[in-house]
Scaffold this active site. Structure first.
Site, PDB file in Angstrom:
ATOM      1  CB  SER A  69     -16.342  -0.646  11.606  1.00 27.73           C
ATOM      2  OG  SER A  69     -17.286  -1.613  11.274  1.00 27.73           O
ATOM      3  CE  LYS A  72     -19.475  -1.318  13.449  1.00 26.32           C
ATOM      4  NZ  LYS A  72     -18.986  -2.688  13.204  1.00 26.32           N
ATOM      5  CE1 TYR A 196     -23.278  -0.884  12.370  1.00 28.77           C
ATOM      6  CE2 TYR A 196     -24.079  -2.007  10.417  1.00 28.77           C
ATOM      7  CZ  TYR A 196     -23.096  -1.802  11.354  1.00 28.77           C
ATOM      8  OH  TYR A 196     -21.919  -2.504  11.285  1.00 28.77           O
ATOM      9  CE1 TYR A 248     -14.606  -4.812  12.830  1.00 27.80           C
ATOM     10  CE2 TYR A 248     -12.606  -4.877  11.530  1.00 27.80           C
ATOM     11  CZ  TYR A 248     -13.851  -4.345  11.786  1.00 27.80           C
ATOM     12  OH  TYR A 248     -14.317  -3.336  11.005  1.00 27.80           O
ATOM     13  CB  VAL A 266     -14.615  -3.508   5.836  1.00 25.19           C
ATOM     14  CG1 VAL A 266     -14.612  -4.605   6.866  1.00 25.19           C
ATOM     15  CG2 VAL A 266     -15.976  -2.880   5.692  1.00 25.19           C
TER      16      VAL A 266
HETATM   17  N1  GLU Z   1     -21.032  -1.891   7.045  1.00 24.86           N
HETATM   18  C1  GLU Z   1     -20.188  -2.983   7.434  1.00 24.86           C
HETATM   19  C2  GLU Z   1     -21.033  -4.061   8.054  1.00 24.86           C
HETATM   20  O1  GLU Z   1     -21.774  -3.774   8.943  1.00 24.86           O
HETATM   21  C3  GLU Z   1     -19.141  -2.481   8.373  1.00 24.86           C
HETATM   22  C4  GLU Z   1     -18.118  -3.470   8.573  1.00 24.86           C
HETATM   23  C5  GLU Z   1     -16.862  -2.926   9.151  1.00 24.86           C
HETATM   24  O2  GLU Z   1     -16.314  -1.889   8.740  1.00 24.86           O
HETATM   25  O3  GLU Z   1     -16.374  -3.609  10.042  1.00 24.86           O
HETATM   26  O4  GLU Z   1     -20.944  -5.186   7.643  1.00 24.86           O
END
Ligand code: GLU
Length: 314
Positions: A69, A72, A196, A248, A266
Site C-alpha cells: 500500500s 498508493k 492495482y 488505516y 502490509v
Molecule cells: N495488496 C493489498 C490489498 O490490496 C495491499 C494491502 C495493504 O498493503 O494495505 O489487499
C-alpha cells in the site's frame, strides 16, 4: 531530548536497530498470499535520506520487499498530476476509522471511498491513472514514475506477487465492483485491478523507497536529482493525507506516537516524510493489529523522539 548540536543520524539509526534487535520477529506477518507469508520475520531495515542528500542505513536497508500500500502515495501523486483537484470528485479526504478493505462504509457513502489510502480509495485512484492508457501502459507509467522519483532503474515489479494478489483478491474485486455499480469507476474492474495489483507488487528497498519519497520532505522537489515533482502546496497536501489517513484505522495512533506523515503497507514497510529534514523508510514484516509494521512503527517513534522531527514540535 534532541539538543542544538548536529544530529549524528548514523548513530541514531544504528542504536535503533541495536535496541530493537532482541525483538525482531514480533508481530504477525501478512499471510494472505504465500509470497508475503514466507518472508523472514526477523528482517529489519531502515534508511534515512536527508534533504541535503546524505543517506544513512541500518540492517537490511538494501533488500527489496513488497511495498504494497505504500504504492498508493505514488499513484495518488500521479493521479493529481493528470487530473488535478478533480480527483476529489471520486475520493474523499477523511480518515476512515475502518479496516483498510472495509466495504460497509463504501455502500453507505454511495461508492465514494473515504480517502485515497484505503483499498477502495486507491482503486478509484488507479482508475484515474488508467485514463487514456491500456492497463499495460498504466503499469509502465507507474514503474517509470517510481524509478524517476528514486533515480533508480533497478526497481521492478514482482510478477509472482501480482499474480497471487489477483488470484486471491476477492475483496478488492468486491470493492471495485461496488464502485463500478455506483458509476464511480470508468474502466472495467479487471483492468483497474490488474493495474492495482501490479502497483502493490512493486519491490523496493528502504533506500530506494526513502529516495522515492524525498520530494515529500523537500517541498515537492528531489534534491538528489533536482527534479521538480510537484508544487510545494501539493507536497504539503499529500503529507497532510498521509498524516491523517496513512495508517488505516491506526492513523491517529501513529500521529500520536510518531507525529510524521507516513504510509504503511502490509509487506511491513513504512515510508515517512519529515518535512524540511528527511525521508525515512523502515521495513519489519511483523504487523500490529491494525496491519501496520509493529517494530517499524516503534523504530519511527524512536527516531522522531531522538531527532525532534515530529511536525507537532520536537
Ligand atoms: N495488496 C493489498 C490489498 O490490496 C495491499 C494491502 C495493504 O498493503 O494495505 O489487499
Amino acid at each position: 531530548m534532541p539538543g542544538t548540536e548536529p544530529l549524528d543520524l548514523q548513530s541514531i539509526v544504528d542504536d535503533i536497530h541495536h535496541e530493537l534487535a532482541p525483538r525482531l520477529g514480533e508481530g504477525k506477518v501478512a499471510d494472505y498470499i504465500p509470497q508475503l507469508a514466507r518472508v523472514d520475520p526477523t528482517r529489519f531495515g531502515m534508511a534515512v535520506v536527508t534533504v541535503d542528500g546524505s543517506v544513512y542505513r541500518a540492517g537490511d536497508a538494501e533488500i527489496p520487499f513488497s511495498i504494497q500500500s505504500i504504492s498508493k502515495v505514488f499513484t495518488l501523486t500521479l493521479a493529481l498530476g493528470k487530473h488535478g483537484e478533480n480527483i476529489w470528485k471520486r475520493v474523499g479526504r477523511e480518515p476512515s476509522g475502518s479496516a483498510f478493505n472495509s466495504i460497509v462504509q463504501l455502500e453507505q457513502e454511495h461508492g465514494i471511498p473515504r480517502n485515497p489510502f484505503i483499498n477502495a480509495g486507491a482503486i478509484a485512484i488507479t482508475d484515474l491513472v488508467l485514463a487514456g492508457h491500456t492497463p499495460r501502459e498504466a503499469i509502465g507509467e507507474i514503474v517509470r514514475f517510481v524509478r524517476y522519483l528514486a533515480d533508480d532503474e533497478d526497481i521492478l515489479i514482482d510478477h509472482e506477487v501480482a499474480r497471487s494478489e489477483a488470484a486471491t483478491g476477492y475483496r478488492n474485486f468486491a470493492l471495485a465492483n461496488f464502485m463500478r455499480s455506483f458509476g464511480k469507476l470508468d474502466h472495467p474492474v479487471e483492468h483497474v485491478l490488474g493495474v492495482y495489483f501490479h502497483q502493490c507488487a512493486l519491490a523496493m528497498s528502504c533506500v530506494q523507497l526513502a529516495k522515492a519519497g524525498l520530494f515529500l520532505a523537500a517541498s515537492g522537489s528531489n534534491p538528489l536529482t533536482q527534479h521538480s515533482v510537484v508544487s510545494r502546496q501539493r507536497a504539503r497536501r499529500i503529507n497532510a493525507l498521509m498524516l491523517t489517513c496513512g495508517h488505516y484505522d491506526g492513523s491517529g495512533d501513529f500521529a500520536y506516537r510518531v507525529g510524521l506523515p507516513g504510509k504503511s503497507g502490509v509487506g511491513g514497510g513504512i515510508l515517512v516524510a519529515a518535512p524540511g529534514k528527511a525521508s525515512v523508510a523502515v521495513w519489519s514484516p511483523g504487523l500490529n493489529h491494525n496491519g501496520n509494521s509493529l517494530l517499524g512503527s516503534l523504530a519511527l517513534e524512536m527516531l522522531a523522539s531522538r531527532t525532534g522531527w515530529s511536525v507537532f514540535g520536537g
